[in-house]
Design an enzyme around this catalytic site. Structure first.
Site, PDB file in Angstrom:
ATOM      1  CE  LYS A 129      -4.152  -1.750   0.264  1.00  0.00           C
ATOM      2  NZ  LYS A 129      -5.247  -1.950  -1.339  1.00  0.00           N
ATOM      3  CD  GLU A 183     -10.427   3.404   0.305  1.00  0.00           C
ATOM      4  OE1 GLU A 183     -10.339   4.740   0.254  1.00  0.00           O
ATOM      5  OE2 GLU A 183      -8.920   2.189  -0.148  1.00  0.00           O
ATOM      6  CB  SER A 190      -0.206  -8.442  -1.336  1.00  0.00           C
ATOM      7  OG  SER A 190      -1.165  -8.939  -0.746  1.00  0.00           O
TER       8      SER A 190
END
Lengths: 269, 393
Positions: free
Chosen positions: B84, B106, B373
């Site tokens: 991210k 969010e 990830s």
């Protein structure tokens, strides 16, 4: 038993929204279909008409209404808890049309219409006597996929203009039909105090008027007679939603008198 | 057509946001080619986020599964513990250049929220995070992490109280205040230009991985795979391989309790075409277009839609999307911990789970790259509970 749906000619159909603005300031009332239940929605629409509303906006409930504040979000939740479907809302409108020729617009989110199928949805609207539709998540740039089908079935796609529209106003206003929904302020629906309204609404309206004859109604946040009076000085109409939905929430299916009293207090200013 | 991937994509947002979205489009078109911006971003990615991330040969896992050679793209080793940060540094830096002073976002599992709060702290921006109430309970530590980083966390109590509702609430907040605020979307979703912009910022994953595998093996992989919720790490993992027609692209969706149950979040497997959260794409929804209350053990994949470019890659058959259940993901979470000594995020474990099935069917000279990830520290207590151990954070 139910009577045959009155025959609604194309001419009358096209002009019903216009009637709301003829020789008067329009008062547009919003409620969510199926809150508290569908048969009561029929009564409440007739109550609003009796109290002087000139056009009714009927919300078809959606699971994720991103342009709504808590009040109308909760009304959507209540309606969906009752398992209200788009087909049920169509049936409800048929019942209204047996008793009233008031201009009616749907207000919902694009996915409800898209998933039903544009052709099928607007054909149904024409059959049952819906005059227009408001889709807050369909901006000008994406509107053409819907607009052509709307036109084909005599349903007016209502255009929205916001305080942030600026250089977009002319582009939107030039193509606008029925009426223009001018969003009073930033944010989502819900009653507001006076200081929350955008300060340049009168200028935006003046500008709209310089490019189109389509009437302009202001919505989002309007709740009292003073606000109605102020906005009616420069707009062709006002839209009241959350304040009506709040009354329905408070009174459930016992709200006829309270609704009539409230709406009368706003239509007779 | 601008912002379209086949029939998918678009800009389905309220009029109030349209000018702002156009501003972001213009800013992005400018900054993506601006040398000073790219230098600054690349410095942050290198010196702050710790890029390039490792491409690690998982020897034990490869031998144990007895098929393809498995490589792990270690996005879990980035600062803040997931991919991210790649996107967030890009967006927050751009927001700052645009003169914004506040960012909102969010978050599902909390990884995007933590990354956004981190970038906001670093770049001196005000930060507010919207997180479903159910997720603030599932990921309580991440809530505290965001607060430590100076962000205000709003638990969202509407709808299913998960990621989709957090997006709803962040969009509502954005319509209230656009002048000084950038909505830092966390995935390759939402209105154009977000799917493109987030993909570009995440494409550093496949840019590096492609170079790394060519260096290590002298050839391209047989397949690359990643978990898919909205699909940002998958899009990042796929992007630079899209034109390598022989490289299979595999996205692993969260099947939850199974695609034949209502408790699933597998959009490609169970969804249909719709328009929601600013985009046309596939969504889990009922026969009237009401968005479905989806479910996955993984808060980060617990989303009823998928990014429009994934929908397009699916339509044209370029990428394949497979469902992976909670059970399979939890087993994979445990497997990779025991086999490779890596505790990965439960999201990433969905990709690992599919690799466990796929690798043994492949030849010894095949190469499989899994995008890991994120790291799994945030999931340890929840996995313990899944296994009947009553551990709380």
């Amino acid at each position: 038993m139910w009577q045959q749906l009155p025959d609604i000619g194309g001419e009358i159909f096209m002009n019903r929204i216009q009637q709301a603005f003829d020789h008067q300031k329009a008062f547009i009332g919003f409620l969510t279909a199926g809150d508290p239940y569908l048969d009561k929605t029929v009564d409440y629409i007739l109550d609003l008409e009796e109290a002087g509303a000139s056009l009714i906006e009927i919300g078809i409930p959606f699971s994720d209404p991103i342009a709504e504040g808590p009040t109308i979000q909760e009304a959507n939740v209540r309606a969906l808890k009752n398992k209200v479907t788009t087909d049920d809302v169509f049936e409800m409108v048929k019942k209204v049309r047996l008793k009233s020729q008031i201009p009616l617009c749907f207000m919902t989110y694009l996915n409800v219409v898209f998933h039903y199928g544009y052709e099928r949805f607007f054909q149904k609207c024409q059959e049952i006597g819906i005059d227009g539709i408001i889709l807050p998540d369909l901006p000008y740039e994406e509107s053409h996929e819907v607009k052509d089908v709307c036109k084909q079935y005599g349903v007016t796609l209502i255009s929205m203009i916001a305080p942030t529209s600026k250089d977009r106003v002319a582009m939107i206003a030039k193509e606008a039909e029925g009426f223009i929904y001018l969003v009073s302020s930033m944010g989502v629906t819900g009653t507001r105090d006076n200081e929350s309204f955008a300060s340049n609404l009168d200028e935006i309206i003046q500008y709209i008027k310089s490019v189109t004859d389509t009437p302009v109604a202001i919505g989002f946040g309007i709740k009292d007679a003073q606000q109605v009076k102020t906005f009616q000085q420069y707009a062709d109409g006002v839209i009241v939603g959350s304040a009506i939905v709040n009354i329905i929430k408070e009174y459930g299916d016992q709200g006829d008198e309270a609704l009539k009293q409230y709406v009368s207090s706003l239509t007779k200013v | 057509m601008k912002g379209r991937y086949g029939i998918h994509g678009g800009q389905y947002v309220p009029e109030t946001l349209m000018n702002e979205i156009h501003k972001i489009e213009e800013a992005y078109e400018f900054y993506k080619n601006d040398q000073a911006f790219n230098d600054e971003l690349n410095t942050l990615l290198k010196e702050y986020a710790g890029r390039p991330s490792l491409l690690y040969y998982a020897k034990k896992m490869s031998e144990d599964l007895g098929g393809a050679k498995i490589y792990l793209k270690r996005e879990d080793l980035n600062h803040t513990g997931s991919h991210k940060i790649n996107n967030v540094l890009g967006q927050v830096l751009m927001a700052k250049k645009m003169g914004k002073t506040r960012v909102i976002a969010e978050t599902g599992a909390g990884q995007h929220g933590v990354a956004t709060a981190t970038a906001a702290a670093l770049l001196s921006m005000e930060c507010e995070i919207f997180m479903g109430k159910e997720d603030t309970d599932r990921q309580a530590l991440n809530v505290y992490r965001m607060e430590l980083l100076g962000a205000k966390v709003h638990p969202v109590t509407t709808g299913t109280m998960t990621l989709k509702d957090a997006v709803n609430e962040a969009m509502r907040e954005w319509t209230k205040r656009v002048d000084d605020t950038m909505y830092v979307l966390g995935s390759v979703m939402g209105p154009h230009p977000f799917p493109m912009m987030v993909r570009d910022f995440q494409s550093v994953i496949s840019k590096e991985a492609r170079e790394q595998i060519l260096e290590y093996e002298g050839k391209l992989p047989t397949a690359v795979m990643a978990c898919v919720g909205g699909g940002s790490n998958a899009m990042g993992m796929f992007y630079h391989f899209i034109n390598d027609k022989d490289v299979k692209l595999i996205g692993c969706e969260a099947a939850g309790k199974g695609v034949d149950t209502a408790l699933t979040a597998a959009t490609i497997a169970t969804g249909s075409l719709g328009v929601f959260h600013g985009m046309k794409s596939y969504f889990c929804q009922d026969e009237y277009g009401q968005i479905a209350p989806v479910y996955s053990i993984s808060a980060g994949l617990d989303y009823p839609g998928i990014g429009p470019e994934h929908a397009y890659l699916h339509d044209i058959g370029r990428a394949q999307y497979v469902p992976v259940s909670d059970d399979e993901a939890v087993s994979a979470f445990e497997y990779i911990a025991k086999t490779e000594g890596i505790i990965c995020a439960i999201e990433s474990a969905h990709a690992v789970a599919h690799a466990i099935k796929l690798a043994p069917t492949m030849a010894k000279d095949d190469i499989l790259i899994i995008c890991l990830s994120g790291r799994g520290d945030k999931d340890v207590a929840a996995i313990a509970r899944y296994r009947g151990r009553d551990i709380h954070e």
